[in-house]
Write an enzyme that holds these catalytic residues in place. Sequence first.
Site, short mmCIF file in Angstrom:
data_model
loop_
_atom_site.label_atom_id
_atom_site.label_comp_id
_atom_site.label_asym_id
_atom_site.label_seq_id
_atom_site.Cartn_x
_atom_site.Cartn_y
_atom_site.Cartn_z
N PRO A 3 0.73 -1.20 -0.02
CA PRO A 3 -0.05 -0.01 0.00
C PRO A 3 1.03 1.38 0.06
O PRO A 3 1.89 1.42 0.58
CB PRO A 3 -0.89 -0.26 1.27
CG PRO A 3 -0.09 -1.23 2.11
CD PRO A 3 0.51 -2.15 1.15
N ASN A 4 0.42 2.27 -0.82
CA ASN A 4 0.73 3.57 -0.86
C ASN A 4 1.93 3.89 -1.82
O ASN A 4 2.76 4.97 -1.97
CB ASN A 4 0.93 4.17 0.42
CG ASN A 4 -0.23 4.25 1.32
OD1 ASN A 4 -1.21 4.80 0.73
ND2 ASN A 4 -0.57 3.65 2.31
N ARG B 123 4.85 12.88 -1.43
CA ARG B 123 4.87 13.58 -0.32
C ARG B 123 6.09 12.80 0.45
O ARG B 123 6.57 11.76 0.03
CB ARG B 123 3.45 13.28 0.64
CG ARG B 123 2.53 14.16 0.04
CD ARG B 123 1.30 14.34 1.31
NE ARG B 123 1.75 14.68 2.38
CZ ARG B 123 1.35 14.06 3.41
NH1 ARG B 123 0.22 13.40 3.25
NH2 ARG B 123 1.59 14.58 4.67
N TYR C 204 11.24 8.95 1.53
CA TYR C 204 11.23 8.12 0.72
C TYR C 204 12.01 8.68 -0.83
O TYR C 204 12.02 7.87 -1.84
CB TYR C 204 9.84 7.79 0.18
CG TYR C 204 9.07 6.95 1.37
CD1 TYR C 204 9.48 5.90 2.07
CD2 TYR C 204 8.09 7.64 1.93
CE1 TYR C 204 8.78 5.16 3.01
CE2 TYR C 204 7.57 7.18 3.16
CZ TYR C 204 7.90 5.85 3.61
OH TYR C 204 7.33 5.25 4.62
N ASN D 134 8.15 -5.71 -1.35
CA ASN D 134 8.00 -4.54 -0.37
C ASN D 134 6.52 -4.42 0.16
O ASN D 134 5.83 -3.90 -0.56
CB ASN D 134 8.76 -3.40 -0.77
CG ASN D 134 8.40 -1.95 0.09
OD1 ASN D 134 7.94 -2.18 1.21
ND2 ASN D 134 9.10 -0.83 -0.18
N ALA E 281 3.45 -1.03 4.62
CA ALA E 281 2.75 -1.15 5.87
C ALA E 281 2.59 -2.46 6.34
O ALA E 281 2.56 -2.83 7.41
CB ALA E 281 1.72 -0.21 6.15
N GLU F 122 13.22 -9.19 0.57
CA GLU F 122 12.44 -8.13 1.03
C GLU F 122 13.05 -6.97 0.80
O GLU F 122 14.43 -6.55 0.87
CB GLU F 122 12.19 -8.26 2.76
CG GLU F 122 11.39 -7.06 3.21
CD GLU F 122 11.54 -7.42 4.93
OE1 GLU F 122 12.50 -8.12 5.35
OE2 GLU F 122 10.85 -6.85 5.54
N HIS G 262 13.10 -2.60 1.17
CA HIS G 262 12.35 -1.54 2.01
C HIS G 262 13.16 -0.20 1.46
O HIS G 262 14.59 -0.13 1.60
CB HIS G 262 12.35 -1.33 3.53
CG HIS G 262 11.64 -2.26 4.05
ND1 HIS G 262 10.30 -2.29 4.06
CD2 HIS G 262 11.91 -3.61 4.62
CE1 HIS G 262 9.71 -3.44 4.50
NE2 HIS G 262 10.53 -4.21 4.70
N ARG H 174 13.83 4.25 12.29
CA ARG H 174 12.43 4.85 12.13
C ARG H 174 11.87 4.32 13.53
O ARG H 174 12.13 3.96 14.50
CB ARG H 174 11.68 4.65 10.91
CG ARG H 174 12.41 5.31 9.63
CD ARG H 174 11.71 5.04 8.46
NE ARG H 174 10.35 5.95 8.66
CZ ARG H 174 9.45 5.67 7.66
NH1 ARG H 174 9.60 4.73 6.46
NH2 ARG H 174 8.40 6.19 7.74
N ARG I 81 7.84 -0.14 13.24
CA ARG I 81 8.67 -0.64 11.74
C ARG I 81 9.66 -1.45 12.19
O ARG I 81 10.27 -2.00 11.15
CB ARG I 81 8.96 0.70 10.96
CG ARG I 81 7.88 1.76 10.67
CD ARG I 81 8.35 2.78 9.93
NE ARG I 81 7.48 3.57 9.77
CZ ARG I 81 6.40 3.80 9.21
NH1 ARG I 81 5.88 3.09 8.25
NH2 ARG I 81 5.69 5.26 9.36
O1 CA2 Z 1 10.68 2.02 3.26
C1 CA2 Z 1 9.80 1.29 2.78
O2 CA2 Z 1 10.04 0.88 1.58
C2 CA2 Z 1 8.21 1.01 3.66
O3 CA2 Z 1 8.36 -0.31 3.22
C3 CA2 Z 1 7.48 1.98 3.04
C4 CA2 Z 1 5.99 2.02 3.73
C5 CA2 Z 1 6.16 2.01 5.21
O4 CA2 Z 1 5.08 1.94 5.65
C6 CA2 Z 1 7.23 1.15 5.92
O5 CA2 Z 1 7.36 1.18 7.11
C7 CA2 Z 1 8.67 0.97 4.86
C8 CA2 Z 1 5.12 2.96 3.16
C9 CA2 Z 1 4.96 3.28 1.55
C10 CA2 Z 1 4.99 4.45 0.99
O6 CA2 Z 1 4.12 5.56 1.94
C11 CA2 Z 1 4.00 6.79 1.46
C12 CA2 Z 1 3.76 7.68 2.62
C13 CA2 Z 1 3.67 8.94 2.04
C14 CA2 Z 1 4.00 9.52 0.78
C15 CA2 Z 1 4.24 8.57 -0.31
C16 CA2 Z 1 4.19 7.23 0.10
#
Ligand code: CA2
Length: 144
Positions: free
Chosen positions: A9-10, A17, A22, A73, A76, A97, A99, A106, A110
Amino acid sequence: MKILVINGPNINMLGIREPGIYGKQTFADLLALLEETAQEEAVTVEQFQSNHEGAIVDKIQAAYGCFDGIVINPAAYTHTSVAILDALKSVSIPAVEVHISNVDAREAFRQISYAGMYCEKTIKGQGLEGYRQAIRYLKEKYGK
Ligand code: CA2
């Protein structure tokens, strides 16, 4: 060799953002990097992104007998999903995996990774390049 790249997700919102965490690269940049890596390594790469846990479980199950490696990946769901861990175990496909951020540095929530309990390697904090490293690892170890 066929490698399935799964993003949770996301991840499709990358670059929109939180560039401090990221990076500035977008999801389209990630797709381009995967295509480029597939050509460099002479492997077939299929990408799947979903915001839904069950859809990710379904995709892992469908990979059985079709893919030689998985790069995942779970975003969340990394920190919550026993279902994704069990799906990876059920197909027994070598998995790495990834990230994008350095999750170690963090929040405490996490620090646990369920998928990581199955994956034979975890790459974190390397930005999008982590996906290239993961594909190279699978190619070197399992490529025909
Ligand atoms: O660092 C990573 O790749 C994560 O898997 C990214 C996830 C996070 O929940 C993991 O703890 C670490 C989040 C994916 C992207 O989320 C966004 C948040 C804000 C703006 C754009 C993407």
